[in-house]
Design an enzyme around this catalytic site. Sequence first.
Site, PDB file in Angstrom:
ATOM      1  N   VAL A  11       0.834  -1.198   0.000  1.00  0.00           N
ATOM      2  CA  VAL A  11       0.000   0.000   0.000  1.00  0.00           C
ATOM      3  C   VAL A  11       0.873   1.253   0.000  1.00  0.00           C
ATOM      4  O   VAL A  11       0.656   2.178  -0.792  1.00  0.00           O
ATOM      5  CB  VAL A  11      -0.962  -0.027   1.211  1.00  0.00           C
ATOM      6  CG1 VAL A  11      -1.669   1.298   1.378  1.00  0.00           C
ATOM      7  CG2 VAL A  11      -1.985  -1.135   1.040  1.00  0.00           C
ATOM      8  N   ASP A  30      10.707   3.679   5.478  1.00  0.00           N
ATOM      9  CA  ASP A  30      10.453   2.367   6.080  1.00  0.00           C
ATOM     10  C   ASP A  30      11.619   2.073   7.011  1.00  0.00           C
ATOM     11  O   ASP A  30      12.754   2.453   6.708  1.00  0.00           O
ATOM     12  CB  ASP A  30      10.368   1.297   4.979  1.00  0.00           C
ATOM     13  CG  ASP A  30       9.661   0.044   5.448  1.00  0.00           C
ATOM     14  OD1 ASP A  30       8.564  -0.247   4.957  1.00  0.00           O
ATOM     15  OD2 ASP A  30      10.217  -0.646   6.332  1.00  0.00           O
ATOM     16  N   THR A  86      -0.562  -4.065   9.650  1.00  0.00           N
ATOM     17  CA  THR A  86      -1.429  -4.373  10.798  1.00  0.00           C
ATOM     18  C   THR A  86      -1.697  -5.876  10.784  1.00  0.00           C
ATOM     19  O   THR A  86      -2.823  -6.308  10.522  1.00  0.00           O
ATOM     20  CB  THR A  86      -2.745  -3.575  10.721  1.00  0.00           C
ATOM     21  OG1 THR A  86      -3.347  -3.785   9.423  1.00  0.00           O
ATOM     22  CG2 THR A  86      -2.526  -2.090  10.919  1.00  0.00           C
ATOM     23  N   GLU A 156      -3.585  -6.295  -5.189  1.00  0.00           N
ATOM     24  CA  GLU A 156      -2.272  -6.684  -5.684  1.00  0.00           C
ATOM     25  C   GLU A 156      -2.438  -7.227  -7.100  1.00  0.00           C
ATOM     26  O   GLU A 156      -3.426  -7.883  -7.419  1.00  0.00           O
ATOM     27  CB  GLU A 156      -1.652  -7.748  -4.767  1.00  0.00           C
ATOM     28  CG  GLU A 156      -1.263  -7.159  -3.428  1.00  0.00           C
ATOM     29  CD  GLU A 156      -0.596  -8.167  -2.505  1.00  0.00           C
ATOM     30  OE1 GLU A 156      -0.015  -9.146  -2.986  1.00  0.00           O
ATOM     31  OE2 GLU A 156      -0.677  -7.954  -1.282  1.00  0.00           O
ATOM     32  N   CYS A 280      -4.698  -9.731   2.946  1.00  0.00           N
ATOM     33  CA  CYS A 280      -5.815  -8.826   3.262  1.00  0.00           C
ATOM     34  C   CYS A 280      -7.072  -9.574   3.675  1.00  0.00           C
ATOM     35  O   CYS A 280      -7.496  -9.494   4.826  1.00  0.00           O
ATOM     36  CB  CYS A 280      -6.082  -7.926   2.064  1.00  0.00           C
ATOM     37  SG  CYS A 280      -4.632  -6.958   1.635  1.00  0.00           S
TER      38      CYS A 280
END
Length: 473
Positions: A11, A30, A86, A156, A280
């Site tokens: 993302v 990052d 997450t 994706e 996801c």
Amino acid sequence: MQIAILGCGYVGLVSGACLAEIGHSVVCSDNDEGKIRTLIAGGLPIYEPYLSEIVTRNVAAGRLSFTADLGEAVRHGDVVFICVGTPPLQDGDADLSAIDGAARLIAVEARSSKLVVEKSTVPMQTGQKLTRALAIYGRNSKNSFTVASNPEFLREGTAVLDFLHPDRIVIGVSDEPAETKLREIYRPILEQSALPCPIHQRDCPTKDTPALLVTSINSAELIKHACNSFLAVKISYANLIADICEKMGADVEEVMRAMGLDPRIGPAFLRPGLGFGGFCLPKDIQAFIRLGEKAGVDVSLLRSAELINKRRIDHFLTNATHWLWTLKDKRIGVLGLSFKPNTDDIRFAPAVDLIGRLLQEHAQVRVYDPEAMAKTRELFPAIHYGADAYEVAEGSEALMIVTEWDSFRDLDWPRIRSLMQRPLVLDGRNLLNGKEMVAMGFEYQGVGIPPAETWGPNAAQPVEAPLAQRLRT
Ligand code: UGA
């Protein structure tokens, strides 16, 4: 606009590159220094169509840069997009520690006030907690932080296309200045004037102007979980119908085609097979179940969808066992490792589960995938990685199709048949035309499709016995 991206996963990286593509000045950061080194050297940590050319072009134009110094990124951005992971905790809840870490970082490193935008998928009410965290960590700062939610719906494999040509953009805000800023960021996309990009000239669909939905932060967060969970339910529903078709003698492809023509249902996400994987849908439905449970809501619909999905590999292996009797010492070829085509992502990929199970049964596993071999090798170093599908087919007693890469459809199937020890194809994605495969001399088993003896003008009536029983007799 000056934008900071925290987190260079799918993302973050796609959003950062595409925001630069539509004219913003973006610094992506990052804390994985290896990833940043790869990006600075001109490489990409992931395979994603079109991403490489967009990154290269915008780095050259000076609109996009990468740093492992997250503070530097925060100071660059008037708007900071949180795109950190997450992942699921043991109990299915989303692990929000990286969001908390981002809040601390922003509060400490900011030298001016910021609009902080959640793009990571988070459970409802995370925005409230983020606002609180920013206030606590930034209590000695004179800067103010406004929180907004801007869930991302990219897939994706088509991520760049999805970002630049979305169906809708959702912004969850609590005040007007935040709305104005986000509208301004997305203006080129909303007006479909996304600067000239190669995609525009090639595969770019001419789409209607996307809808912009301005909602509360809670609603925006819920929209993302509600969408992903609905998609998961739709896939599990298709798989449930596939099981009925298999047992009772109907063809799920015919059934899904007819269902999809009803505009209230639509054709998308009705493909039965080995179920949904990736980072996801499986984790989001879990987190959504936990959220519903905590809210005291009956989430049995979601639990069933998740359970149906978990059983897809069992079901596939049960069928495989009926064809092969035992799997021990059988040479089995696996075509497709990524959780879906056009990506090298194997997180929660059905292939990973399947290979693990085949190895438990002591099968000899040989695999091939156009993009996901390197990542799979890290998980299963000892299995055989073929140079191509033909090498995997050689001497195999069964070939399992696990990911529906287009290139598999176009293989020289007569050649594959001649290479196999037993020409048995177990098609976990209904990629191939079963009738053509049988005509070519293969034994063929799709998903939710009656077995070959019921095809053709002299076909027997659909057999009522369960597939297992039919295959035994
Ligand atoms: C999903 C959503 O589709 C995106 O809208 C969302 O932004 C993204 O998650 C996210 O939360 O970031 P993605 O994980 O890239 O996107 O993949 P999907 O295209 O949704 O496919 C998920 C899985 O479902 C794959 O394993 C695919 O093979 C499977 N699938 C999909 C089916 O088994 N049948 C179908 O009909 C469709």
